[in-house]
Scaffold this active site. Structure first.
Site, PDB file in Angstrom:
ATOM      1  NE  ARG A 146       0.142  -1.611   6.501  1.00 18.91           N
ATOM      2  CZ  ARG A 146       1.062  -1.844   5.581  1.00 18.91           C
ATOM      3  NH1 ARG A 146       2.201  -2.406   5.923  1.00 18.91           N
ATOM      4  NH2 ARG A 146       0.852  -1.515   4.324  1.00 18.91           N
TER       5      ARG A 146
ATOM      6  CB  THR B 179       1.499   5.872  14.016  1.00 19.25           C
ATOM      7  OG1 THR B 179       2.157   6.446  12.888  1.00 19.25           O
ATOM      8  CG2 THR B 179       1.592   4.366  13.916  1.00 19.25           C
TER       9      THR B 179
ATOM     10  CE  LYS C 246       5.581   5.213  12.309  1.00 21.13           C
ATOM     11  NZ  LYS C 246       4.448   4.713  11.522  1.00 21.13           N
TER      12      LYS C 246
ATOM     13  CE  LYS D  97       7.497   6.288   8.305  1.00 16.89           C
ATOM     14  NZ  LYS D  97       6.252   7.069   8.513  1.00 16.89           N
TER      15      LYS D  97
ATOM     16  CB  ALA E 252      -0.526   4.107   2.436  1.00 20.24           C
TER      17      ALA E 252
ATOM     18  CD  GLU F   6       8.086  -2.922   9.122  1.00 22.68           C
ATOM     19  OE1 GLU F   6       8.728  -3.702   9.859  1.00 22.68           O
ATOM     20  OE2 GLU F   6       8.286  -2.835   7.904  1.00 22.68           O
TER      21      GLU F   6
ATOM     22  CB  SER G 242      -0.946  -0.003   1.197  1.00 24.14           C
ATOM     23  OG  SER G 242      -0.235  -0.126   2.409  1.00 24.14           O
TER      24      SER G 242
ATOM     25  NE  ARG H  79       8.794 -10.762  -2.973  1.00 23.01           N
ATOM     26  CZ  ARG H  79      10.110 -10.579  -3.086  1.00 23.01           C
ATOM     27  NH1 ARG H  79      10.827 -11.391  -3.827  1.00 23.01           N
ATOM     28  NH2 ARG H  79      10.690  -9.571  -2.465  1.00 23.01           N
TER      29      ARG H  79
END
Length: 331
Positions: free
Chosen positions: A255, A248, A191, A106, A140, A281, A11, A32
């Site tokens: 996410r 965030t 973050k 990140k 995004a 992440e 994204s 990919r």
């Protein structure tokens, strides 16, 4: 005209490919899976990661990394941080000499505790002045929908940073430049960890006071680590610090916040991974951030708590209790 290769087609990578094309670059997006590359080329939409957003004609897609990188002036890396080293080892021989390498990632690498720009330099042999990072409140979907947003491009080479600024400046996307690569990368990595904690609090039913407290103390935690690593403290008051942290920790599009919210509602780590599907992440990077902080003698209580919940089986309720019962200190 800038010739850009964006690796890969998630994204954020797809969104940034759109930004670059809207700013006038010729962009090849590496996917990919051949079927995804073919669908993007045929339909002008990445239905898997960015449904409903039409990509400009300046974006083409391919599943051939060599084709994507052929003649590129700018190579944009947008893959999960823990897979960067392995993937980049295969791509490095294909990167044109002198191309600028821009990290959208990140995270902090597990084991080595390297920042993403350090991994890029190690694997490709590029000098630090060829490697830049982009950080800030970069949700995004909102950027893809052309909602006004600002970001930071950090690079040791001022001229390169300014060239990147021009290459991605659109009517809806406003980049600023900064020489503090360390601070911008740390702000982006930590973050995600703080957002997991904010999501846990949301899942437990806590409100704005709790979230504001976590954001504020999380920013202090990030700044302490940054100071130990030589970052500019002012970076954490800007877009790559406070701006990214607020977005965030607060947005349902995040996410990491969403992942933490599932944990707070009682789902296991495995159930949450299955439910969220995309990479959060902070789940992996929380351990490397903690290792980095311990190596420099920096106190990071929120990060420690997130590691215990994600990887040591501690309950979210216990996490909040332990954070709140810590010895009182001056702010």
């Amino acid at each position: 005209m800038t010739r850009a290769a964006v690796l890969s087609a998630g994204s954020w990578g797809t969104t940034f490919a759109k930004v670059l094309a809207d700013a006038g670059s010729e962009v090849t997006l590496f996917a990919r899976r051949p079927e995804l590359a073919a669908a993007i080329t045929a339909d002008r939409v990445n239905a898997d990661y960015l449904p409903g957003v039409r990509l400009p004609d300046g974006v083409t897609a391919t599943d051939d990394a060599a084709r994507a990188l052929d003649g590129a002036d700018l190579v944009v890396l947008s893959i999960p941080s823990q897979s960067l080293r392995e993937n980049l080892a295969g791509w490095a021989p294909l990167v044109p000499a002198g191309a600028t390498l821009l990290s959208l990632m990140k995270g902090i690498e597990l084991g080595s505790t390297r920042r993403m720009s350090e991994v890029v330099c190690e694997v490709t042999g590029a000098s630090p002045d060829r490697v830049a990072v982009l950080s800030g409140p970069n949700l995004a979907r909102e950027i893809a929908e052309e909602q006004p947003s600002a970001t930071v491009i950090a690079c040791a080479d001022t001229d390169r940073a300014e060239a990147l600024q021009a290459a991605c400046h659109t009517r809806y996307f406003r980049p600023y430049t900064n020489a503090d690569v360390v601070g911008c990368e740390l702000g982006g990595a930590v973050k995600n960890v703080i957002a997991l904690a904010a999501g846990v609090a949301e899942g437990l039913g806590f409100g704005d006071n709790t979230r504001a407290s976590l954001i504020t103390r999380g920013l202090a935690e990030t700044a302490r680590l940054g100071q130990a690593l030589g970052a500019d403290p002012l970076t954490f008051a800007g877009l790559a610090g406070l701006g990214d942290l607020v977005a965030t920790c607060s947005s349902p599009l995040s996410r990491n916040r969403t992942f933490g919210e599932h944990l707070g509602r009682g789902m296991s780590l495995e159930e949450t991974v299955a439910a969220t599907k995309q990479t959060a992440e902070g789940v992996k990077s929380c351990r490397s951030v903690l290792d980095l902080a311990r190596a420099h003698g920096v106190d990071v209580p929120i990060t420690e708590a997130v590691v215990r919940v994600c990887h040591e089986g501690e309950s979210p309720v216990q996490m909040v209790r332990e954070i709140m019962s810590r010895e009182a200190k001056s702010e």
